[in-house]
Design a protein around this motif. Structure first.
Motif, short mmCIF file in Angstrom:
data_model
loop_
_atom_site.label_atom_id
_atom_site.label_comp_id
_atom_site.label_asym_id
_atom_site.label_seq_id
_atom_site.Cartn_x
_atom_site.Cartn_y
_atom_site.Cartn_z
N UNK A 47 36.50 42.79 55.57
CA UNK A 47 37.43 41.68 55.78
C UNK A 47 38.70 41.95 54.98
N UNK A 48 39.85 42.10 55.64
CA UNK A 48 41.08 42.38 54.89
C UNK A 48 41.49 41.22 53.99
N UNK A 49 40.97 40.01 54.25
CA UNK A 49 41.33 38.85 53.42
C UNK A 49 40.36 38.65 52.25
N UNK A 50 39.36 39.52 52.10
CA UNK A 50 38.34 39.36 51.06
C UNK A 50 38.95 39.29 49.66
N UNK A 51 39.91 40.14 49.29
CA UNK A 51 40.48 40.02 47.96
C UNK A 51 41.19 38.68 47.74
N UNK A 52 41.81 38.17 48.78
CA UNK A 52 42.48 36.88 48.67
C UNK A 52 41.47 35.77 48.45
N UNK A 53 40.35 35.84 49.17
CA UNK A 53 39.30 34.83 48.99
C UNK A 53 38.71 34.91 47.59
N UNK A 54 38.52 36.12 47.10
CA UNK A 54 38.01 36.29 45.73
C UNK A 54 38.96 35.72 44.71
N UNK A 55 40.24 35.94 44.91
CA UNK A 55 41.25 35.40 43.99
C UNK A 55 41.28 33.88 44.06
N UNK A 56 41.21 33.33 45.27
CA UNK A 56 41.20 31.88 45.43
C UNK A 56 39.98 31.27 44.74
N UNK A 57 38.84 31.92 44.88
CA UNK A 57 37.62 31.43 44.22
C UNK A 57 37.75 31.50 42.70
N UNK B 77 34.95 34.13 33.87
CA UNK B 77 34.79 33.54 35.20
C UNK B 77 35.73 34.22 36.20
N UNK B 78 36.95 34.43 35.77
CA UNK B 78 37.94 35.08 36.63
C UNK B 78 37.50 36.51 36.96
N UNK B 79 37.08 37.25 35.96
CA UNK B 79 36.60 38.63 36.18
C UNK B 79 35.38 38.63 37.09
N UNK B 80 34.48 37.67 36.87
CA UNK B 80 33.27 37.58 37.68
C UNK B 80 33.60 37.34 39.15
N UNK B 81 34.55 36.46 39.41
CA UNK B 81 34.91 36.15 40.80
C UNK B 81 35.65 37.30 41.46
N UNK B 82 36.53 37.95 40.73
CA UNK B 82 37.31 39.04 41.30
C UNK B 82 36.44 40.28 41.53
N UNK C 134 27.03 34.91 34.98
CA UNK C 134 26.58 33.60 34.50
C UNK C 134 25.85 33.71 33.17
N UNK C 135 25.19 34.83 32.94
CA UNK C 135 24.46 35.03 31.68
C UNK C 135 25.42 35.10 30.49
N UNK C 136 26.69 35.36 30.75
CA UNK C 136 27.71 35.37 29.69
C UNK C 136 28.43 34.02 29.65
N UNK C 137 28.76 33.49 30.82
CA UNK C 137 29.56 32.26 30.90
C UNK C 137 28.80 31.06 30.32
N UNK C 138 27.53 30.93 30.66
CA UNK C 138 26.76 29.76 30.23
C UNK C 138 26.66 29.68 28.70
N UNK C 139 26.26 30.74 28.00
CA UNK C 139 26.21 30.63 26.54
C UNK C 139 27.59 30.40 25.91
#
Length: 147
Positions: free
Chosen positions: A13-23, A100-105, A111-116
């Motif tokens: 999907x050529x829009x996948x990076x955009x969706x990842x950034x939006x997320x 979170x940003x790195x995880x989405x991109x 989550x094991x890092x974000x939650x603690x």
């Protein structure tokens, strides 16, 4: 025909990076608002500390009330620790946003890092708020002595 259909389904999907950034942006919005609140809280605590320091300077002559100076010293300690705790909260929340940003991109489950990190941030915020509450109680006791 089925091979063509399978190729269409798995085509990149050529829009996948955009969706990842939006997320990533969506996931980062709430913690960023929390950072704004933390900045406001730091301003309040710093202002209280400045007032305490000004009052302590005005009482610095030897004839001053030593009991009030002791209470002011206690307030300075409480407020300094509150600033440290709330600052740690800000750093931890900023780390939550970054991870979170790195995880989405990168499409990684971090989550094991974000939650603690978030739990530690909330514990540091609770500590900072409790220290601020303790300062207000000491300040109230000081005011009762005056009136």
């Amino acid at each position: 025909m089925t091979d063509l259909f399978a190729a269409l389904i798995t085509a990149p999907d050529p829009d996948a990076p955009v969706h990842g950034l939006a997320r990533a942006i969506q996931l980062s919005v709430a913690p960023v608002f929390l950072l704004t609140a933390i900045a406001g809280l730091l301003g309040v605590i710093s202002n209280r500390l400045a007032r305490v320091l000004d009052r302590a300077r005005s009482l610095s002559d030897p004839a001053s009330d030593s009991q009030e100076l002791l209470l002011l010293r206690r307030r300075m300690g409480l407020l300094s620790r509150a600033i440290e705790s709330v600052t740690v909260t800000g750093v931890l929340v900023a780390l939550v946003v970054a991870v979170t940003f790195i995880s989405a991109i990168a499409v990684l489950d971090l989550a094991a890092i974000v939650v603690p990190l978030f739990v530690l941030a909330m514990l540091a915020l609770i500590l900072g708020l409790m220290l601020l509450l303790m300062d207000t109680r000491v300040a109230s006791r000081m005011m009762r002595r005056v009136f």
